[in-house]
Write an enzyme that holds these catalytic residues in place. Structure first.
Site, mmCIF file in Angstrom:
data_model
loop_
_atom_site.group_PDB
_atom_site.id
_atom_site.type_symbol
_atom_site.label_atom_id
_atom_site.label_comp_id
_atom_site.label_asym_id
_atom_site.label_seq_id
_atom_site.Cartn_x
_atom_site.Cartn_y
_atom_site.Cartn_z
ATOM 1 N N GLU A 1 36.755 41.368 74.826
ATOM 2 C CA GLU A 1 35.685 40.482 75.289
ATOM 3 C C GLU A 1 35.005 39.867 74.078
ATOM 4 O O GLU A 1 34.681 40.553 73.118
ATOM 5 C CB GLU A 1 34.671 41.273 76.117
ATOM 6 C CG GLU A 1 33.668 40.368 76.772
ATOM 7 C CD GLU A 1 32.925 41.046 77.915
ATOM 8 O OE1 GLU A 1 33.196 42.221 78.180
ATOM 9 O OE2 GLU A 1 32.069 40.367 78.512
ATOM 10 N N GLN B 1 32.472 36.225 72.712
ATOM 11 C CA GLN B 1 31.209 35.564 73.063
ATOM 12 C C GLN B 1 31.303 34.674 74.286
ATOM 13 O O GLN B 1 30.308 34.430 74.959
ATOM 14 C CB GLN B 1 30.730 34.758 71.883
ATOM 15 C CG GLN B 1 31.763 33.777 71.423
ATOM 16 C CD GLN B 1 31.357 33.140 70.127
ATOM 17 O OE1 GLN B 1 30.205 33.068 69.822
ATOM 18 N NE2 GLN B 1 32.322 32.678 69.378
ATOM 19 N N PHE B 2 32.508 34.169 74.580
ATOM 20 C CA PHE B 2 32.628 33.265 75.729
ATOM 21 C C PHE B 2 32.952 33.999 77.019
ATOM 22 O O PHE B 2 32.749 33.481 78.093
ATOM 23 C CB PHE B 2 33.739 32.254 75.488
ATOM 24 C CG PHE B 2 33.365 31.218 74.497
ATOM 25 C CD1 PHE B 2 32.285 30.394 74.721
ATOM 26 C CD2 PHE B 2 34.091 31.074 73.331
ATOM 27 C CE1 PHE B 2 31.932 29.437 73.805
ATOM 28 C CE2 PHE B 2 33.738 30.113 72.409
ATOM 29 C CZ PHE B 2 32.657 29.300 72.652
ATOM 30 N N GLY B 3 33.545 35.159 76.882
ATOM 31 C CA GLY B 3 33.941 35.881 78.073
ATOM 32 C C GLY B 3 35.134 36.746 77.746
ATOM 33 O O GLY B 3 35.374 37.079 76.581
ATOM 34 N N ASP C 1 32.988 32.705 59.472
ATOM 35 C CA ASP C 1 32.878 34.058 60.016
ATOM 36 C C ASP C 1 34.161 34.833 59.732
ATOM 37 O O ASP C 1 34.680 35.525 60.604
ATOM 38 C CB ASP C 1 32.602 33.963 61.529
ATOM 39 C CG ASP C 1 32.096 35.281 62.098
ATOM 40 O OD1 ASP C 1 31.788 36.185 61.306
ATOM 41 O OD2 ASP C 1 32.027 35.406 63.332
HETATM 42 P P1 AMP Z 1 37.389 36.701 70.878
HETATM 43 O O1 AMP Z 1 36.778 36.164 72.124
HETATM 44 O O2 AMP Z 1 38.306 35.713 70.217
HETATM 45 O O3 AMP Z 1 36.384 37.267 69.940
HETATM 46 O O4 AMP Z 1 38.323 37.916 71.318
HETATM 47 C C1 AMP Z 1 37.825 39.163 71.771
HETATM 48 C C2 AMP Z 1 38.860 40.232 71.556
HETATM 49 O O5 AMP Z 1 40.010 39.963 72.353
HETATM 50 C C3 AMP Z 1 39.391 40.322 70.110
HETATM 51 O O6 AMP Z 1 38.580 41.137 69.307
HETATM 52 C C4 AMP Z 1 40.769 40.906 70.307
HETATM 53 O O7 AMP Z 1 40.703 42.317 70.379
HETATM 54 C C5 AMP Z 1 41.200 40.345 71.661
HETATM 55 N N1 AMP Z 1 42.032 39.155 71.458
HETATM 56 C C6 AMP Z 1 41.602 37.886 71.354
HETATM 57 N N2 AMP Z 1 42.631 37.042 71.188
HETATM 58 C C7 AMP Z 1 43.740 37.786 71.190
HETATM 59 C C8 AMP Z 1 45.123 37.482 71.050
HETATM 60 N N3 AMP Z 1 45.548 36.232 70.854
HETATM 61 N N4 AMP Z 1 45.998 38.480 71.087
HETATM 62 C C9 AMP Z 1 45.563 39.758 71.250
HETATM 63 N N5 AMP Z 1 44.285 40.111 71.395
HETATM 64 C C10 AMP Z 1 43.364 39.146 71.370
#
Ligand code: AMP
Length: 853
Positions: free
Chosen positions: A568, A570-572, A709
């Site tokens: 999860e 910041q957007f969801g 970031d």
């Molecule tokens: P984010 O919204 O990009 O911060 O993603 C939240 C969390 O989802 C990340 O910390 C990852 O653990 C997981 N995540 C996001 N994108 C991916 C991806 N392309 N492949 C695998 N896990 C992901």
């Protein structure tokens, strides 16, 4: 004089407390202007500037009148357009803004006429003229003397330009220019803050020239906007530009200009008297409390702060016979430049003439500011229920009347502000509780119907709170503004304000060092600066939805099958989905390393169903940014679902999740506890991973793209230790190269941020390099602890102050146990105080390749 009863005395004490509080508040508000903080939109886009204060040389039609020249407004025909075509080099046309009082203007924003896609007129270039009195107009020039400012390249994007030097003016004119005859329309905004000093000009002997060990040091006032001859008259310049000079006057910390640039200096050998006389004229009669003079004190080079200052005051036509005299404690030990604070003892004046006496051959000033306040005049305290002591004064003394009523008004305002703040806190808390309840009932939203049902049940208010709430992404993100107040400089200023300081009266450290004030306000202002919530997003959305400008296509969401929740952000939520037919959908330049007939796994990042308009626009901006990035070490955007809610971005799936979690699960090879079952990782693999991060950042920096970031939590790990940089959550806030915004809150990853990002709000590739150094450290410690884990957030900010001062008191992250010396050296180079001395990502990448074992 009438003596007071105990009850009256208590009233007096209560009043005294209020006054101390007010004085403290004013002390904070009324410190010298800081260009880094003074960046508020002045009211073209927000509507605070009235239509009647916006005028123009001409207008094409009633619907393109001057009042439509407001940045980010689409009213009328979408902008101000002059009557005739603008010819190259003609400077006849202008859009004029009257700010009604003097303002310190640090930034301007321009935009063309878009009018929902019908318009395509904009100013490629423009000049600015300004005036303090409406009659003498001055052409703005940058520090190199150039007048022309680069304007817009299209009709919709806002282009922001820092004014270096800033302007102090009431009236500002934008004068469009083109390189060929064309229709030009403009929408504009000014950014800055009110000029509380009220200084309209200073007259001084012209700054002089010093030859020092063969170096030519120019100590003239190069941005002075009045008349220049043997003396300078009727202008403002470097002494009021908000930039305090460095300790070493031959250096200048911001601009690539000549030695001595920051200072105006004089030698006692070329002046007839033993002093330099400067006369300051103000907008009206003011009640002066202090004057702050930023002086150089390099006594080893015959430069010292003044040994005495004598100030005369003029309120009507005559100068008062008794001056204020002040002699600072001379300092032959510390060569730092410093602010010397001179108490002006509440003298009423509209002009002040000060004679600064030489203590050595040279005297150099970089800033002079005045603190004044009519409302705070008179320290005599009047209990509300007793006869005010002023009643014993003659009735015709206006100042005492001003004092009493204004004090009451100010106290009333303060109480009202406290009530409003309490109400806001209660509302925020209530909304967070409400949001938690909502979240619990959230359903899986690929199905449009279910999501629309869901969102229709959520009010805009609730969506707001969601977006606000999700920004603090955990302990890694802090509010630096709150913490900045913990810098010792700030405490000292506070102590001085409430009179509790028992220290000898020497200039406070902050004054000496000129630590830039950076605060939440800065970020919130920048939020406005970057185009505010309403700006640009419609254009971006339109681009995005029309497919123009964005190399990624709408993907049929019904082909996505949910497998599991990955995380999860910041957007969801981010979901793992299986998808059929992805390969056919994709361009040839991207291929999946799976059997073409098998379903592909993808990560689907979704926008919460109850997200508000701002979150939605930011989500679309992140898509837009990601769609333009193509590099093996940047996570690839495969498709989007933006035709209906919930908005989704589909990216390649990185099976090992984010680097932080991945490393936390591992132990370094050879250092595992005997009974540990934790998987191990070799140094080689860690080195390979950081090299890939450097490579991805090399690509981003080649596009002049600032990530803002970079951290292990924002890197994803695929098969065989492959790494891709992800999460452009903060960079999407980038509109122009220098600004960023964060939804409503100054929540920032302070432990990864360079000193200049925290103190000056400056985010550049060099600050990304700083964050890379921290990311490298995290990787080589396998994310077993947070950077500077032994320091509290407050101490991290204090340490930032030490990096700024660079007096060898800053604490660096220690060398990780498995980190070879050359790599630690590389890490340290990323944390150089001078951003220019930090390596480029190109260098970092090559160093890492060379150090491969
Ligand atoms: P984010 O919204 O990009 O911060 O993603 C939240 C969390 O989802 C990340 O910390 C990852 O653990 C997981 N995540 C996001 N994108 C991916 C991806 N392309 N492949 C695998 N896990 C992901």
């Amino acid at each position: 004089m009438k003596s007071l009863s105990p009850i009256e005395m208590r009233h007096v004490e209560k009043h005294k407390f209020s006054l101390v509080l007010l004085f403290y508040l004013f002390g904070v508000v009324r410190s010298q202007v800081s260009p880094g903080v003074c960046r508020y939109p002045l009211g073209m886009s927000g509507g605070q500037i009235q239509d009647e204060d916006i005028s123009a040389s001409s207008q094409w039609s009633e619907s393109t009148a001057a009042r439509y020249g407001r940045l980010d407004f689409e009213e009328g025909d979408g902008a101000w357009c002059p009557e005739i075509i603008v010819e190259p080099d003609s400077l006849k046309e202008f859009l004029q803004i009257d700010l009604r009082s003097l303002h310190f203007i640090t930034l301007v924003g321009t935009q063309g006429r878009h009018a929902g896609g019908i318009g395509n007129e904009f100013a490629q270039m423009y000049k600015i003229k300004y005036s303090r009195d409406g009659s003498r107009w001055i052409s703005w020039r940058n520090r190199q003397g150039r007048q022309v400012i680069e304007g817009n390249r299209n009709a919709y994007d806002i282009v922001l330009k820092d004014l270096e030097p800033p302007i102090i003016a009431r009236f500002v004119r934008f004068m469009p220019m083109t390189d060929h005859s064309m229709n030009v329309c403009m929408r504009v905004e000014l950014y800055g803050c009110e000029w509380l000093d009220g200084l309209v000009s200073y007259n001084a002997p012209a700054g002089q020239h010093m030859t020092f060990e063969g170096l030519q040091v120019h100590l003239n006032d190069s941005v002075y906007d009045g008349a220049m001859g043997y003396s300078m008259t009727e202008g403002l310049g470097q002494l009021t530009d908000g930039m305090a000079g460095l300790d070493d006057f031959t250096l200048s910390h911001v601009y690539s200009v000549w030695p001595g640039y920051d200072y105006v200096g004089w030698s006692n050998e070329s002046l007839p008297d033993d002093y330099v006389e400067i006369m300051f004229e103000f907008d009206r009669i003011r009640n002066f409390t202090t004057m702050k003079v930023h002086c150089n004190n390099m006594f080893t080079r015959s430069v010292k702060m003044f040994r005495q200052v004598v100030c005369y005051f003029r309120s009507e036509s005559d100068w008062e016979p008794t001056p204020v005299t002040f002699s600072p404690v001379m300092d032959d030990v510390n060569p730092s430049a410093r602010f010397v604070i001179v108490s002006l003892h509440n003298h009423m004046a509209s002009a002040i003439k000060c004679q600064y006496y030489f203590a050595d051959t040279w005297m150099m000033f970089s800033e002079i500011t005045f603190q004044s306040d009519t409302a705070m005049y008179n320290t005599t305290l009047a209990p509300p229920d007793t006869d005010p002591p002023t009643s014993t004064q003659p009735d015709d003394d206006p100042t005492h009347k001003v004092d009493d009523s204004n004090t009451r008004i100010l106290i009333g305002c303060l109480v009202a502000i406290i009530f409003i703040l309490v109400a806001i806190i209660v509302i925020i808390l209530w909304r967070q509780v409400w949001q938690k309840m909502l979240e619990k009932s959230e359903t899986f939203p690929y199905n449009n119907n279910s999501s629309s049902n869901h969102s229709s049940s959520s009010s805009e208010q609730e969506s707001n709170s969601t977006y606000e709430r999700i920004f603090p992404l955990g302990a890694d993100y802090q509010e630096p503004s709150r913490l900045l107040r913990k810098l010792p400089e700030f405490s000292q200023v506070m102590e001085e304000a409430d009179g509790t300081s028992t220290a000898p009266k020497s200039p406070p450290v902050s004054m000496q060092e000129g630590v830039p004030h950076y605060a939440e306000a800065d970020i919130v202002n920048l939020q406005g600066v970057t185009g505010s919530n309403t700006y640009a997003a419609p254009a971006v959305t339109m681009d995005l939805l029309s497919g123009k400008d964005v190399a990624v296509e709408e993907f049929p969401r019904k082909l996505l099958t949910f497998k599991e929740k990955l995380g999860e952000g910041q957007f969801g939520e981010v979901h793992l989905c299986e998808v059929e037919g992805m390969q056919e959908f994709m361009n040839e330049d991207f291929s999946f390393d799976t059997n073409p007939n098998m379903p592909v796994l993808v990560a689907v990042k979704m926008l919460r169903a109850d997200a508000n308009k701002n979150a939605r626009n930011d989500f679309l901006k992140e898509i837009k940014i990601m769609s333009r990035l193509k590099d093996p070490n940047i996570v690839h955007l495969l498709g989007v679902c933006v035709c209906c809610d919930p908005l989704c971005m589909i990216t390649e799936y990185m099976e090992n999740g984010d680097l932080n979690q991945f490393l936390s699960r591992h132990e370094p090879e050879g250092q595992v506890a005997p009974l540990s079952t934790a998987p191990t990782i070799r140094y080689n693999n860690l080195h390979y991973m950081v090299t890939q991060i450097a490579s991805g950042m090399k690509y981003l920096s080649s596009l002049n793209f600032v990530h803002r970031d970079l951290a292990t939590r924002n890197c994803l790990v695929g098969k065989n230790y492959t790494i891709k940089i992800a999460d452009f959550g903060m960079s999407r806030n980038l509109y122009s190269g220098d600004y960023y915004r964060i939804q409503g809150r100054a929540v920032l990853p302070i432990r990864w941020m360079s000193w200049e990002s925290i103190l000056l709000g400056k985010f550049t590739t060099a600050s990304d390099v700083w964050a890379f150094g921290v990311t490298l450290w995290e990787t080589l410690t396998l994310c077993k602890e947070q950077p500077y884990s032994q320091l509290s957030d407050e101490q991290v900010i204090e340490n930032t102050g030490e990096f700024f001062r660079d007096q060898k008191r800053q604490i660096y992250l220690p060398q990780p146990a498995i980190c070879p010396d050359p790599i630690y050296k590389l890490m340290l180079s990323c944390w150089q105080r001078n951003a220019k001395e930090r390596p480029s990502f190109q260098n970092i990448y090559h160093t890492l390749l060379e150090c491969q074992v």
